[in-house]
Design an enzyme around this catalytic site. Structure first.
Site, PDB file in Angstrom:
ATOM      1  N   PHE A 106       0.823  -1.222   0.000  1.00  0.00           N
ATOM      2  CA  PHE A 106       0.000   0.000   0.000  1.00  0.00           C
ATOM      3  C   PHE A 106       0.851   1.263   0.000  1.00  0.00           C
ATOM      4  CE2 PHE A 106       0.788   0.147   4.564  1.00  0.00           C
ATOM      5  CZ  PHE A 106       0.688   1.497   4.863  1.00  0.00           C
ATOM      6  N   LYS A 107       2.106   1.158   0.459  1.00  0.00           N
ATOM      7  CA  LYS A 107       2.951   2.352   0.520  1.00  0.00           C
ATOM      8  C   LYS A 107       3.203   2.950  -0.869  1.00  0.00           C
ATOM      9  CE  LYS A 107       5.169   1.453   4.949  1.00  0.00           C
ATOM     10  NZ  LYS A 107       4.567   0.142   5.318  1.00  0.00           N
ATOM     11  N   ASP A 108       2.956   2.191  -1.917  1.00  0.00           N
ATOM     12  CA  ASP A 108       3.082   2.717  -3.279  1.00  0.00           C
ATOM     13  C   ASP A 108       2.222   3.967  -3.476  1.00  0.00           C
ATOM     14  OD1 ASP A 108       4.929   0.964  -4.481  1.00  0.00           O
ATOM     15  OD2 ASP A 108       3.375  -0.532  -4.881  1.00  0.00           O
TER      16      ASP A 108
END
Ligand SMILES: *Cc1c(COP(=O)(O)O)cnc(C)c1O
Length: 436
Positions: A106-108
């Protein structure tokens, strides 16, 4: 929109300054001065928006005063060039799959948005040669490096501990080339972090080079995480039907509590979420706070859900600020829970055999929490924060099957590893930064 610091010593800060500085001078975290409520018409039609269009509406509420409309649209559309599907796992439990981006976590979303927004400010302020320093134990480095890949005017230097990062993680930031340099430090993650921190304090370097960090507390990484809560709700309404949805509960596997705090922002903007659950591994500092009203940070312990091995969650300050430090109000909206490694393994196994859905160890905490805490009439969404392949050994061990490596990862693995070797002594790193 102006930003203030949670420590209340700094206020009236522009978005550009908040993004470039990351942390406020009083060591607090930046918060927007207001959170705009979105109009009822937006929620009435929410199913008709694409992910990108919906994110643009949300982004406009935060950044619309500070970024030209066409540029903001471009930033949002570029950031979200992958899907974030909501998948039904069992009767009332849904998974929001946040792992379809370039590095499968999710850090993308936050990293891609921040890189583009910083690129925008670099250009509009006529800055050149901005250097982003990031120390990583694995996942942050890959999301940040891929987020910034090819962004003009910005060079990224990723410091990582030699031999202490898995092959799958390493290839995601050592094979990129272009404006990304991977620095292989002969030391530990703490050494990498110390080198970065010391560089920011070194006057010779800061006079010659423009340095900034892509830390997860940066507002440009943090706020965009609210986008996908709206998209989750819109998809749920499509699947379950508008009239069948009453109490939507969102469960977030949490470490530094950035992701869940962005969800609470979405709720304050009008998203109808009835409550949140913060799922922890054995690092249960937040759960203890809910139980006792006292916040007691302590050294983290290692678990199989290692992206949540945090002993002093940095975004806790934002949660306190949102609720004016009112413990009872926090408990009303957020529940907590904690799972041991054995429970997490059992969760992966149970979900795989009963529901035919493969979880990663972080998502497993979210799934377990909904199984345990969802009440009659509630519908639960948990955030699946990483692709199970990122925790290949753990997951294969539990399900006793081998997992195929997705093409996206294979492409990284086929790339040529290029790194700059570095000792853990600051003078070496200093001479590198003075001469790049
Ligand atoms: C970073 C991370 C988390 C924790 O997110 P926070 O915003 O720090 O609470 C959970 N799962 C995965 C896979 C992560 O990489």
């Amino acid at each position: 929109m102006k930003y203030y610091s949670t420590n209340k010593q700094e206020f009236g800060v522009s978005l550009c300054d908040a993004v470039i500085k990351g942390l406020a001078s009083d060591k607090g975290l930046f918060m927007p001065e207001s959170i705009k409520t979105l109009p009822a018409s937006f929620f009435d039609e929410i199913e008709n928006y694409s992910l990108q269009e919906m994110a643009f509406v949300v982004a406009n509420a935060f950044f619309g005063e500070d970024v030209a409309e066409d540029d903001l649209k471009q930033i949002v559309f570029d950031t979200l060039n992958f899907e974030i599907p909501l998948v039904r796992v069992s009767q009332d439990i849904y998974s929001l799959e946040l792992f379809h981006g370039p590095t499968l976590a999710f850090k993308d979303v936050g990293a891609r948005f921040m890189s583009r927004l910083l690129g925008y400010f670099v250009k509009s302020r006529g800055l050149s040669d901005v250097n982003v320093l990031v120390a990583t134990s694995g996942d942050t480095g890959s999301a940040v490096a891929n987020g910034f890949l090819g962004v003009e005017g910005i060079s990224v230097h990723v410091l990582y501990p030699k031999g202490k990062v898995s092959a799958i993680q390493e290839c995601q930031f050592t094979t990129l080339g272009k404006n990304i340099t991977a620095i292989e430090v002969d030391g530990t993650f703490d050494d990498c972090q110390r080198l970065v921190k010391t560089a920011f304090l070194d006057r010779d370097i800061t006079q010659k080079r423009f340095l900034t960090s892509a830390n997860s507390i940066n507002v440009a990484r943090f706020l965009p995480q609210s986008f996908y809560y709206f998209y989750a709700y819109a998809q749920l309404r499509k699947i379950a039907g508008k009239n069948n949805l009453h109490d939507v509960v969102v469960c977030v596997p949490s470490g530094n509590f950035g992701n869940i705090t962005a969800g609470i922002f979405a709720q304050k903007m009008g998203l109808p979420v009835s409550r949140f659950i913060a799922a922890n591994n054995r690092n249960d500092i937040f759960l203890q706070y809910l139980k006792t009203g006292e916040y007691r940070p302590r050294p983290s312990v290692s678990t199989i859900a290692n992206a949540m091995d945090v002993g002093d969650p940095s975004n806790f300050a934002r949660i306190l600020d949102l609720y004016q430090h009112n413990h009872a109000e926090i408990c009303k909206n957020i529940a907590g829970v904690s799972y041991s490694d054995d429970e997490i393994r059992a969760g992966i196994s149970e979900c795989f055999s009963a529901d035919n859905y493969l979880l990663d160890p972080h998502g497993a905490c979210g799934y377990l929490a909904l199984k345990e805490m969802l009440k009659e009439g509630e519908t639960g969404i948990f955030l699946e924060t990483a692709h199970p392949i990122k925790f290949k050994d753990t997951v294969e061990d539990v399900i006793r099957q081998s997992l195929e490596i997705p093409d996206k990862i294979k492409a990284f693995m086929n790339g040529k590893k290029q790194t700059v070797p570095m000792s853990k002594d600051f003078p070496d790193f200093k001479s590198y930064l003075m001469n790049v």
